[in-house]
Scaffold this active site. Structure first.
Site, PDB file in Angstrom:
ATOM      1  N   PRO A   2     -10.605 -15.656 -30.418  1.00  0.00           N
ATOM      2  CA  PRO A   2      -9.428 -15.700 -29.610  1.00  0.00           C
ATOM      3  C   PRO A   2      -8.237 -16.292 -30.369  1.00  0.00           C
ATOM      4  CG  PRO A   2     -11.316 -16.517 -28.421  1.00  0.00           C
ATOM      5  CD  PRO A   2     -11.776 -16.100 -29.738  1.00  0.00           C
ATOM      6  N   GLU A   3      -7.192 -15.551 -30.440  1.00  0.00           N
ATOM      7  CA  GLU A   3      -5.915 -16.056 -30.934  1.00  0.00           C
ATOM      8  C   GLU A   3      -5.032 -16.279 -29.706  1.00  0.00           C
ATOM      9  OE1 GLU A   3      -4.457 -13.576 -34.149  1.00  0.00           O
ATOM     10  OE2 GLU A   3      -6.461 -12.830 -34.570  1.00  0.00           O
ATOM     11  N   ARG A 112     -21.641 -18.705 -32.341  1.00  0.00           N
ATOM     12  CA  ARG A 112     -21.644 -19.353 -33.661  1.00  0.00           C
ATOM     13  C   ARG A 112     -21.493 -20.864 -33.630  1.00  0.00           C
ATOM     14  NH1 ARG A 112     -17.973 -15.835 -37.685  1.00  0.00           N
ATOM     15  NH2 ARG A 112     -18.761 -17.304 -39.212  1.00  0.00           N
ATOM     16  N   ARG A 153       9.560 -23.017 -49.157  1.00  0.00           N
ATOM     17  CA  ARG A 153       8.107 -23.060 -49.326  1.00  0.00           C
ATOM     18  C   ARG A 153       7.664 -21.966 -50.280  1.00  0.00           C
ATOM     19  NH1 ARG A 153       6.321 -25.643 -43.696  1.00  0.00           N
ATOM     20  NH2 ARG A 153       4.501 -26.335 -44.791  1.00  0.00           N
TER      21      ARG A 153
END
Length: 272
Positions: A2-3, A112, A153
């Site tokens: 799930p994001e 998992r 960055r």
DNA sequence: AGTCGCCTGGTA
DNA sequence: TACCAGGCGACT
């Protein structure tokens, strides 16, 4: 796992079933999933509390409980959260259960065992939440903010998208999809992006996340919403999981590379 | 900045 | 049998 769109879909599908419920008992079948406090301390602090609100921050589902306590759940790769009647048999790999005061249970199933639960006081955020970047679907997430968070960055744009401290909630699927929609190659350094590219990326991030929510998430294998239903966005993915299949824009085969330890899908012609 | 560990199961 | 998987934190 799930994001952001999947966690948001879970939140929406659980809000009616959980809001106002009192937690009458807590069961933990896999103690390592409990973080920050001992399992005993965790159970003691949660039992008897009332669930006042369901919120989401990045990929965390947050249950705001009475007495300013927050119960955070993270589904990681294979977590599933559903509310079921107590009498219904408990599925295998269910490692965490909140019993509620109306003969239902919130069940956290996780093949998992990567999922995590923990509590904290609403006025002292744990570091992961304190350091988390802006919510990409909130009004505050402007193009200007994205530019500021990228500038200076030396970092590939795909890694930046996956970094929860830069932007909250994006994972591997939506990172690849957003970069495709923006026409940007995943290994491009963020400080090399032109202003039009930043604009396209800003727009693409919001677009793919909104599409994901509108389609109740992406089910590659394990993801299910709070009622046990799969999402449908997997049928609409442009590049993720489509190695060798035609790019929806130009027809060239979608490429897959390993980048930063993650499978990375892109169109070698459309993404520069 | 890159790699490893955490886990299990499905697929090549 | 080896490799791969929606994540992330702890290591070099």
């Amino acid at each position: 796992m799930p994001e952001l769109p999947e966690v948001e879909t879970v939140r929406l599908s659980l809000v009616e079933k959980l809001t106002g419920r009192k937690i009458t008992a807590v069961t933990v079948h896999y103690p390592r999933m409990v973080e920050l406090h001992s399992v005993e301390e965790f159970k003691r602090s949660v039992t008897g509390k009332t669930i006042q609100r369901l919120e989401r921050r990045g990929k965390y589902l947050l249950l705001r409980l009475s007495e300013d306590l927050v119960l955070a759940l993270h589904l990681r790769m294979t977590g599933q959260l559903t509310v079921q009647p107590m009498k219904q048999p408990v599925a295998d790999a269910t490692y965490f259960i909140l019993r509620l005061d109306n003969d239902t249970e919130l069940r956290f199933r996780d093949q998992r065992k990567f999922g995590k639960v923990f509590t904290f006081s609403a006025n002292t955020l744990p570091t992961a939440l304190a350091k988390m970047g802006p919510e990409p679907l909130a009004d505050e997430f402007t193009l200007d903010m994205l530019r500021k968070r990228f500038t200076g960055r030396k970092l590939a744009v795909k890694k930046a998208l996956l970094n929860q401290e830069i932007i909250a909630g994006i994972g591997n699927i939506y990172a690849d999809e957003a970069l495709f929609v923006a026409g940007i190659h995943p290994v491009r350094l963020v400080d090399s992006l032109t202003e039009p590219e930043l604009e396209q990326l800003h727009q693409a991030i919001r677009q793919v996340l909104q599409e994901g929510i509108a389609n109740r998430g992406t089910t590659k294998r394990d993801y299910l919403d709070g009622e046990g239903n799969p999402g449908t966005y997997q049928n609409m993915l442009r590049v993720y999981g489509r190695k060798g299949l035609p790019c929806p824009q130009c027809g060239a085969p979608v490429a897959k590379m390993n980048f930063g330890g993650r499978g990375t899908h892109f169109c070698p012609l459309c993404q520069k």
